[in-house]
Structures are given as C-alpha cells and as structure tokens.
Design an enzyme around this catalytic site. Structure first.
Site, PDB file in Angstrom:
ATOM      1  N   ARG A  14       0.838  -1.209   0.000  1.00 30.82           N
ATOM      2  CA  ARG A  14       0.000   0.000   0.000  1.00 30.82           C
ATOM      3  C   ARG A  14       0.881   1.270   0.000  1.00 30.82           C
ATOM      4  O   ARG A  14       0.968   1.978  -1.007  1.00 30.82           O
ATOM      5  CB  ARG A  14      -0.933  -0.029   1.231  1.00 30.82           C
ATOM      6  CG  ARG A  14      -2.057   0.998   1.165  1.00 30.82           C
ATOM      7  CD  ARG A  14      -1.648   2.400   1.568  1.00 30.82           C
ATOM      8  NE  ARG A  14      -1.079   2.494   2.910  1.00 30.82           N
ATOM      9  CZ  ARG A  14      -0.507   3.583   3.380  1.00 30.82           C
ATOM     10  NH1 ARG A  14      -0.405   4.676   2.645  1.00 30.82           N
ATOM     11  NH2 ARG A  14       0.010   3.598   4.593  1.00 30.82           N
ATOM     12  N   ASP A  15       1.569   1.531   1.082  1.00 35.69           N
ATOM     13  CA  ASP A  15       2.309   2.799   1.186  1.00 35.69           C
ATOM     14  C   ASP A  15       3.459   2.839   0.188  1.00 35.69           C
ATOM     15  O   ASP A  15       3.842   3.898  -0.295  1.00 35.69           O
ATOM     16  CB  ASP A  15       2.848   2.961   2.614  1.00 35.69           C
ATOM     17  CG  ASP A  15       3.125   4.409   2.979  1.00 35.69           C
ATOM     18  OD1 ASP A  15       2.863   5.298   2.146  1.00 35.69           O
ATOM     19  OD2 ASP A  15       3.617   4.654   4.090  1.00 35.69           O
ATOM     20  N   HIS A 206       5.726   4.685  12.470  1.00 32.35           N
ATOM     21  CA  HIS A 206       5.728   4.588  10.993  1.00 32.35           C
ATOM     22  C   HIS A 206       6.689   5.665  10.493  1.00 32.35           C
ATOM     23  O   HIS A 206       6.358   6.848  10.500  1.00 32.35           O
ATOM     24  CB  HIS A 206       4.289   4.821  10.505  1.00 32.35           C
ATOM     25  CG  HIS A 206       4.116   4.868   9.021  1.00 32.35           C
ATOM     26  ND1 HIS A 206       3.542   3.838   8.297  1.00 32.35           N
ATOM     27  CD2 HIS A 206       4.415   5.818   8.099  1.00 32.35           C
ATOM     28  CE1 HIS A 206       3.483   4.166   7.013  1.00 32.35           C
ATOM     29  NE2 HIS A 206       4.008   5.371   6.860  1.00 32.35           N
ATOM     30  N   HIS A 208       9.384   7.228   7.651  1.00 32.56           N
ATOM     31  CA  HIS A 208       9.952   7.280   6.301  1.00 32.56           C
ATOM     32  C   HIS A 208      11.434   7.599   6.455  1.00 32.56           C
ATOM     33  O   HIS A 208      11.860   8.162   7.469  1.00 32.56           O
ATOM     34  CB  HIS A 208       9.201   8.317   5.453  1.00 32.56           C
ATOM     35  CG  HIS A 208       7.815   7.863   5.076  1.00 32.56           C
ATOM     36  ND1 HIS A 208       7.438   7.635   3.775  1.00 32.56           N
ATOM     37  CD2 HIS A 208       6.731   7.555   5.836  1.00 32.56           C
ATOM     38  CE1 HIS A 208       6.170   7.231   3.756  1.00 32.56           C
ATOM     39  NE2 HIS A 208       5.719   7.173   4.987  1.00 32.56           N
ATOM     40  N   CYS A 239       4.440   9.305  -0.054  1.00 28.22           N
ATOM     41  CA  CYS A 239       3.031   9.670  -0.148  1.00 28.22           C
ATOM     42  C   CYS A 239       2.844  10.629  -1.311  1.00 28.22           C
ATOM     43  O   CYS A 239       3.559  11.621  -1.413  1.00 28.22           O
ATOM     44  CB  CYS A 239       2.563  10.325   1.147  1.00 28.22           C
ATOM     45  SG  CYS A 239       0.876  10.952   1.039  1.00 28.22           S
ATOM     46  N   ASN A 248       9.834   4.738   2.132  1.00 29.19           N
ATOM     47  CA  ASN A 248       9.575   4.325   3.508  1.00 29.19           C
ATOM     48  C   ASN A 248      10.821   3.629   4.031  1.00 29.19           C
ATOM     49  O   ASN A 248      11.696   3.235   3.266  1.00 29.19           O
ATOM     50  CB  ASN A 248       8.427   3.317   3.542  1.00 29.19           C
ATOM     51  CG  ASN A 248       7.097   3.932   3.216  1.00 29.19           C
ATOM     52  OD1 ASN A 248       6.903   4.437   2.131  1.00 29.19           O
ATOM     53  ND2 ASN A 248       6.193   3.898   4.158  1.00 29.19           N
TER      54      ASN A 248
END
Ligand code: HMG
Ligand code: MG
Length: 288
Positions: A14-15, A206, A208, A239, A248
């Site tokens: 996803r990310d 989370h 990056h 993003c 990430n």
C-alpha cells in the site's frame, strides 16, 4: 533488549506501491503479498480503498483485497478514508482497517480534501461498520514531526489527534513521520507527548527514511516502549500528497536492526531480501 520481540507491519503493497511511478500489475501485487507472507510477515497492509482519481496506483484495490489470500496467522488490512472505502474493503474480505488523518491541517486537506475535525467525523461511520464486522481499526497520524506545507509540527498537536482517534475506538495509533526528516530527539519528544494520552501498547511507529534517520528514530521510539513498527519492503514508496517524501523505511533494514539487537521478528531475512530484490526489479524507484 534480548528476549524481547517486535511486531513488524508490512505496508509496502500500500504505502510503497501507491507512490511508485510504474503501475505494478495486479498479479504482481498479489505475488508480492504472497511472498511477504511466506517470509513471515504477519501483518500486511494490502491496498487502499481510496479514490482512483486521487491515487491511480490503488485503483485495483478490490481485486488485490479479494486475491490477497487468507493465510491463518496473517492479518491483511486495507487503508480507507471514509465509509465508502470501508464498505468496499470489508466486502472484499479485509479483516482489519486503517483510517488516516494528520496532525497538520494543510496536509489533511491536500491528502483527503477535508479538515482534521471533518476527517474524524468521517471515521465515525467507518468505526460502526468495523465494529459490526468485528475488525480492528488502526489510526494513522500523518505529519507527526513535519508537514510539507506547515513545517515542524508540535508534539501536542500529534498527541491531541492520537487521543481523538483512540476516543473513536481505534485499537492502535501509527505515529507517522511522513516526510522522514525527523531526528531521534524530536521523535522522542513526540512519542512522549503521545504516551501522556495512550499506553505504549496502543502506539506504533511509521517512519519514512528520507534523511536516513528512520532506524535511529525507531530506536528512540523503542526506548520509550513502542513494540510495533512499519516497514515497506525494498524501501518502496512515499506519499503522493507529501512532496519531498522519499521511500519508507525498508522492512529489510528494520528486521536487520532488530536481529542485531537480539530481538525476535519472526521474519526470515533471506526470504525477505529475495522479495525485496524481486519487487525492486518491477518498480522504478525500489532499492536496487
Ligand atoms: P473527494 O473528491 O473530496 O470525495 O475526495 P467526494 O466524497 O467528493 O467524492 C468524489 C468522488 O470520489 C466520487 O466519485 C466518490 O464516489 C469517490 P464520482 O461520483 O465523482 O465518480 N469516492 C471514492 N472512490 C473510491 N473509494 C473511496 C471513495 N470515496 C469517495 N473510498 C477522498 C475525498 C478521501 C475520497 C480522496 O481525497 C482520497 O481518496 N484521498 C486519498 C489520498 C491517499 O490515498 N493518500 C495516500 C494515503 S495516506 C499516506 O500515505 C500517509 C500514511 O502512509 C502515513 C504517513 O506516512 O503519514 C498513511
Ligand atoms: Mg506512509
């Protein structure tokens, strides 16, 4: 630290893939998710049920969620911005949802076309659907350290949004350094503020890795009691609504960090490295 264990949440499908220039084929996404499960990842954020106009890379969310597999012991989750997304994700078989807002008004608006308060309101109906389906909901707080439009974000602003998400019924809050410019000192101050509103067991990190400090930030959060961290295989991602946010934190680096410290991850590193190579070959900006 030895004897401890950590939960690694894989957000690459996803990310990671939401921000790749190439559109990865649905079959390859499914193969990626399968290989990640083979490597021992127990939490995989499979896709995002967001508007395909906003994020075309996630337009095949339905096929990905339906095909993601239902391996026992693996939680396949979906990111959702609103009721429409939650309904579709649950219908496609998601067994966990994640909602996302921000600690910065400008970012929230650019990313989801609403204010922070409006985003929380949108989530109320998501929570009702999730409760009915018996699935947990993670809440992301983006821009937990910096915003691409407003600069540094205060720890208090992050803690306030985290508290709102917990009050809504989220089971876990992912404190997210969207831009990856954070330092361990600022990470610690932000986590400490969040800990005044929530126990460490309900917080995740989370990070990056734009500035190469994500591992140092993980270590700072670990020292304060966090035991859940996100990684994106091969360091894929960023993003689309956060200019300047590069990849990430690579899951391989996260696993290597914890292994060095004698902390169990449950992940087979050799297999994970192979997955990282495999997906890097299929994307433009994956670590080669
Ligand atoms: P909007 O344009 O304000 O929505 O977008 P709307 O309610 O006015 O609807 C417009 C159209 O979108 C309608 O279609 C809706 O049906 C459709 P039309 O009638 O025009 O054909 N729509 C949807 N379609 C599919 N799925 C849905 C959905 N909802 C409405 N769920 C919206 C508002 C929230 C939908 C939009 O802004 C959006 O999809 N944003 C997502 C942005 C995004 O995915 N960003 C990346 C993820 S966040 C992130 O990466 C950060 C994170 O990793 C943590 C960190 O690092 O910080 C989590
Ligand atoms: Mg992210």
């Amino acid at each position: 630290m030895a004897g401890d264990s950590v939960i690694i949440v894989e957000v690459g499908p996803r990310d990671g893939l939401q921000n790749e220039k190439v559109q990865v084929a649905t079959q390859d996404k499914l193969a990626l998710i399968g290989q990640l499960a083979d490597a021992g990842l127990s939490h995989i954020e499979a896709t995002a049920f967001v508007s395909p106009r906003w994020v075309p890379q996630m337009a095949d969310h339905d096929a990905v969620m339906r095909g993601a597999g239902r391996r026992p012991g693996v939680t396949y989750s979906a990111l959702v911005p609103n009721e429409k997304g939650a309904e579709a994700a649950l219908a496609a078989g998601a067994r966990a949802l994640a909602v996302f807002t921000a600690a910065s008004e400008s970012f929230c608006r650019k990313n989801t076309n609403c204010s922070i308060a409006e985003s929380i309101e949108r989530f109320r109906s998501v929570m009702v659907l999730a409760e009915r389906a018996g699935v947990p909901v993670r809440g992301y707080v983006s821009c937990a350290l910096d915003c691409p439009y407003e600069g540094e974000v205060t720890p208090e602003a992050v803690a306030a949004v985290a508290a709102d998400l917990l009050a809504l019924g989220c089971n876990e809050i992912a404190l997210s350094d969207t831009l990856g410019r954070g330092t361990p000192e600022r990470t610690a101050a932000m986590v400490e503020a969040a800990l005044r509103r929530a126990p460490a067991t309900m917080l995740a990190g989370h990070f990056h890795d734009t500035s190469g400090r994500a591992i140092a930030n993980v270590a700072a959060a670990w020292e304060l009691g966090l035991r859940v961290f996100d990684g994106s295989v091969s360091g894929l991602g960023g993003c689309p609504y956060a200019p300047g946010a590069a990849g990430n934190l690579a899951t391989e680096r996260l696993v290597a960090h914890f292994e060095t410290k004698g902390i169990a991850t449950g992940i087979d590193r050799a297999r994970l490295d192979a997955v990282a190579e495999w997906i890097a070959a299929r994307t433009a900006s994956g670590a080669q």
